[in-house]
Design a protein around this motif. Sequence first.
Motif, short mmCIF file in Angstrom:
data_model
loop_
_atom_site.label_atom_id
_atom_site.label_comp_id
_atom_site.label_asym_id
_atom_site.label_seq_id
_atom_site.Cartn_x
_atom_site.Cartn_y
_atom_site.Cartn_z
N TYR A 148 -11.94 -0.21 8.81
CA TYR A 148 -12.19 -1.45 8.07
C TYR A 148 -13.13 -2.37 8.86
O TYR A 148 -13.72 -3.31 8.31
CB TYR A 148 -10.88 -2.19 7.80
N GLU A 179 1.96 -7.26 9.36
CA GLU A 179 0.68 -7.86 8.92
C GLU A 179 0.87 -9.06 8.02
O GLU A 179 0.36 -9.11 6.90
CB GLU A 179 -0.16 -6.81 8.19
N HIS A 209 7.43 1.09 5.89
CA HIS A 209 7.56 -0.31 6.26
C HIS A 209 8.92 -0.82 5.83
O HIS A 209 9.06 -1.99 5.47
CB HIS A 209 6.48 -1.12 5.56
N ASP A 239 0.85 -1.20 0.00
CA ASP A 239 0.00 0.00 0.00
C ASP A 239 0.88 1.25 0.00
O ASP A 239 0.65 2.20 0.75
CB ASP A 239 -0.91 -0.02 1.24
N GLU A 271 -0.70 0.48 14.53
CA GLU A 271 -1.56 1.14 13.54
C GLU A 271 -3.01 1.16 14.01
O GLU A 271 -3.50 0.17 14.55
CB GLU A 271 -1.53 0.41 12.19
N TYR A 294 6.31 -7.72 4.21
CA TYR A 294 4.99 -7.06 4.28
C TYR A 294 3.94 -7.92 3.60
O TYR A 294 4.12 -8.35 2.45
CB TYR A 294 5.14 -5.72 3.57
C1 GCU Z 1 -2.35 -1.63 6.81
C2 GCU Z 1 -0.90 -1.54 6.40
C3 GCU Z 1 -0.54 -0.19 5.87
C4 GCU Z 1 -1.72 0.38 5.09
C5 GCU Z 1 -2.85 0.60 6.07
C6 GCU Z 1 -4.09 1.13 5.37
O1 GCU Z 1 -2.53 -1.98 8.01
O2 GCU Z 1 0.03 -1.96 7.33
O3 GCU Z 1 0.59 -0.33 5.08
O4 GCU Z 1 -1.38 1.55 4.46
O5 GCU Z 1 -3.22 -0.61 6.65
O6 GCU Z 1 -4.89 0.31 4.97
O7 GCU Z 1 -4.22 2.33 5.24
#
Ligand code: GCU
Length: 594
Positions: A479, A416, A352, A184, A503, A377
């Motif tokens: 989410y 993750e 990351h 991402d 996070e 990742y």
């Molecule tokens: C995840 C991930 C991130 C990503 C974030 C998102 O958990 O570790 O790299 O950008 O969620 O969905 O915004």
Amino acid sequence: MKITLPLVILLNLIIFAQQSPLITNIEGRKTFSLNGNWQIIIDPYEMGYYNYRYEPNENGYFKNQKPKNKTELIEYDFDKSETLKVPGDWNTQKEKLLLYEGTIWYKKDFDYQLEKGKRLFVYFGAVNYKAIVYLNGQKLGEHEGGFTPFNFEITDLIKEKDNFIVVKVDNKRSREFVPTVNTDWWNYGGITRDVNLVEVPSTFIEDYFIQLSKEADNKMSGWIQLDGNDFKQKISVRIPEINLEYSFKTDENGYLRFLFNAVVELWSPNYPKLYDIIIESETDTIKEKIGFRKIEVKGPNILLNGKKIFLKGISAHEEAPLKGGRANNREDAKIILNWVKELNGNFIRLAHYPHNENIIRLADEMGIMIWSEIPVYWTILWNNEQTFLNAKNQLTEMITRDKNRTSIVLWSVSNETPVSEERLSFLKRLAEQTRNLDDTRLITAALENHYINDSTIMIDDPFGEYLDVIGLNEYLGWYDGLPEKADKINYKTNYDKPVIVSEFGADALQGLHGDSLTRWTEEYQANVYEHQINLMKRIPNLSGMSPWILADFRSPRRNLPGIQDHWNRKGLISDKGIKKKAFYILKKFYEEAF
Ligand code: GCU
């Protein structure tokens, strides 16, 4: 007993193993910058490397050939080609390259007068993703991994005049790579960090590590490794500010371990004390700024210098604030770390992948603790030995470069990653390698978790067993449900270990306003933060947090028109540097709660 390794592994060991020793610190050394404009050839079909039979072409672009006469057929010319700035990603330098994934050839001409008896290396801060480097038409070597340094010795190849260095840079993604195909974040390609020629004595101080001894208070321990041919040397370690000087002798391999008494003021966020350290051999001298601190865990707590500490943090990608593209200098780092300070933070999760050295050294000076991570990742190919060697090499290069940086308190080996046996054995080996290279810091990873009933989430990822600190990523309110869902959930863990919520967060387009349940508005994001902060007070063993994320960042996975447009909008600050409402909620929490 003769050991025969399968050819593939042998080849990869050759690719991953540094051809030359990685010089741990080029600060303060005699360097010659190769930054600036480089001629480039954009080569999606790798015409410069393969012939039409797709076999490597010995007369590739690395030869930088010119037609010797009017009949000779040469179908490229660097000197008539366009340029790109180094350091810098190519995506934000030319509109046509924004989404480009493939090969670009870089060429730079230079003259260099090498001092007699000295050695010369070319040192790259980072190149994303695969680099093949040539000097004056000769191959120096290859490197894989877009976020760690590498260097090659060029002592025997350098000329006084008319040298040309050529780098084939390829940022194509592939399943077995690290990271793998889906991330991402933007796949910025190019020579993204500084390039320097580094001149050193024939036998030089290649690597060293010095920190407070784990075993005894008021003692420092570490080691020094020479490279060259004059291995048995007298070495002194000095800290002029406290009139400290100790002398030692390296062994027949140019190596020495040391332990000596030293009483120093300890580094901490409130008092980021750094000392000038001078390491001197008979042929070389290194000057460094190092702070001394102890970081350890005790049951569910993280202790800094023996005292319990809470890591008030934020996550960040390596993007240049306001400008976009890869960050790669002190100015970028200043803006980012000043924002952390403005948040009343004392901690930053560099996600990351290893970020450039500027931000690490500045964090040393500003007293901001760091979580540094390698890009293992999501869905890496766990049972692929090449992928493992690659990850291990990136880990080793990260620690080699930054082990003397005081601000780094946590090494993270993954983010993750889905629970499985293959994954567990892969990550266990990485954790082991980390402990072998550096047992003075804490090891962590951003782990996932799972519901055991409607209102209880369990933190019991088996990899937690091998970690000092459990990283927990959760997205309650974004989410997973709506913001108030966080009020109804309890977390449980069997681990008597510190937990960092590495996070949580929500997307908001800066300037978009509405009621607190309208997604994409600043009010919705603020609503998530309000509920998350209450949840933080109920997380077991909570010792720190690094919400996702300091600033909006580019991501090819974010396609909502008018809102995302290839940006992940979970930043507390927009890509234009404007703070969103949630920024002030977190700032207030860090001010009042600790
Ligand atoms: C995840 C991930 C991130 C990503 C974030 C998102 O958990 O570790 O790299 O950008 O969620 O969905 O915004």
